[in-house]
Design a protein around this motif. Structure first.
Motif, mmCIF file in Angstrom:
data_model
loop_
_atom_site.group_PDB
_atom_site.id
_atom_site.type_symbol
_atom_site.label_atom_id
_atom_site.label_comp_id
_atom_site.label_asym_id
_atom_site.label_seq_id
_atom_site.Cartn_x
_atom_site.Cartn_y
_atom_site.Cartn_z
ATOM 1 N N ASP A 122 0.851 -1.189 0.000
ATOM 2 C CA ASP A 122 0.000 0.000 0.000
ATOM 3 C C ASP A 122 0.888 1.240 0.000
ATOM 4 N N SER A 124 0.276 4.175 0.888
ATOM 5 C CA SER A 124 -0.118 5.196 1.855
ATOM 6 C C SER A 124 0.960 5.399 2.911
ATOM 7 N N HIS A 139 -2.696 9.949 8.197
ATOM 8 C CA HIS A 139 -2.715 8.927 7.151
ATOM 9 C C HIS A 139 -2.781 9.602 5.796
ATOM 10 N N GLN A 141 -2.706 9.330 1.546
ATOM 11 C CA GLN A 141 -3.048 8.369 0.513
ATOM 12 C C GLN A 141 -3.006 8.992 -0.879
ATOM 13 N N HIS A 142 -2.755 8.150 -1.879
ATOM 14 C CA HIS A 142 -2.890 8.508 -3.293
ATOM 15 C C HIS A 142 -3.998 7.637 -3.864
ATOM 16 N N ARG A 155 -4.816 13.284 -4.083
ATOM 17 C CA ARG A 155 -4.015 13.056 -2.878
ATOM 18 C C ARG A 155 -4.833 13.506 -1.681
#
Length: 216
Positions: A122, A124, A139, A141-142, A155
């Protein structure tokens, strides 16, 4: 900046206070799609240098970001349209607050919860950060967001606090498809997280009389 009293849908959950920049306009969850699009087109038409195609692109970006709000259970959502700090472009972002019930949350440390967010492969990012309201999980993330045939890279960052009842996580989220301005938006959600409080903040301005308190 304004202080917002954000309550969960049920009164059993404790309140959450935070401060949101005025550039973020609250989204009415009951506003029909057509009305919202017409309003956003009207709002963006007042921005200097905005042509019709740019207006449409901004509206599509915002709708792609907010598409899953109802499914996510957001109790607060606001969108931002602003000029980029890195050129003449206009940029958009979506800010949300979600209260999520977590089974067996009581007694679990934030580090333990954070480990559960990490998955092999992952992309992230998960870190712990100390804020005035307590330790939080940050946290990053893409992802890809799609809306009406348009797909964009997005993003996002989430800042997660354990609620005082130890039954829920308060999740602050910010998403944008304007990746060149990500650092600026990341700083905005960090600044919002700094204002989180589980007790009503004082609105009284401090003065020297209170500080001396009759000591002279």
């Amino acid at each position: 900046m304004s202080i917002l009293d954000v309550l969960s849908p049920d009164s059993a959950s404790p309140p959450l206070w935070l401060s949101v920049p005025p550039e973020f306009v609250r989204i009415d969850p009951d506003e029909p799609l057509e009305t919202r699009i017409q309003r956003m087109l009207a709002d963006t038409s007042e921005l200097p240098g905005m042509d019709a195609q740019q207006q449409i692109n901004l509206v599509y970006s915002q709708e792609a970001l907010r598409r899953d709000l109802d499914k996510a259970g957001a109790i607060y959502a606001a969108h931002c349209v602003a000029h980029s700090e890195h050129g003449s472009r206009l940029v958009t972002a979506l800010f949300t607050v979600i209260l999520r019930d977590i089974p067996n949350l009581a007694g679990r440390s934030m580090a333990e919860i954070a480990r559960g967010l990490r998955e092999p492969g992952d992309p992230s990012e998960v870190i712990l950060w100390d804020y005035p309201a307590g330790q939080a999980i940050v946290h990053g993330q893409h992802a890809m967001a799609s809306w009406r045939g348009t797909t964009k890279a997005v993003r996002s960052a989430q800042v997660m606090f354990k609620m005082p009842n130890e039954e829920q996580l308060a999740i602050l989220g910010l998403s944008t498809s304007d990746l060149e301005d990500w650092q600026d938006f990341a700083q905005i959600i960090h600044n919002i997280a700094q204002t989180v409080s589980f007790t009503r903040p004082s609105t009284k301005e401090p003065n020297i009389g209170d500080a001396l308190n009759g000591g002279l």
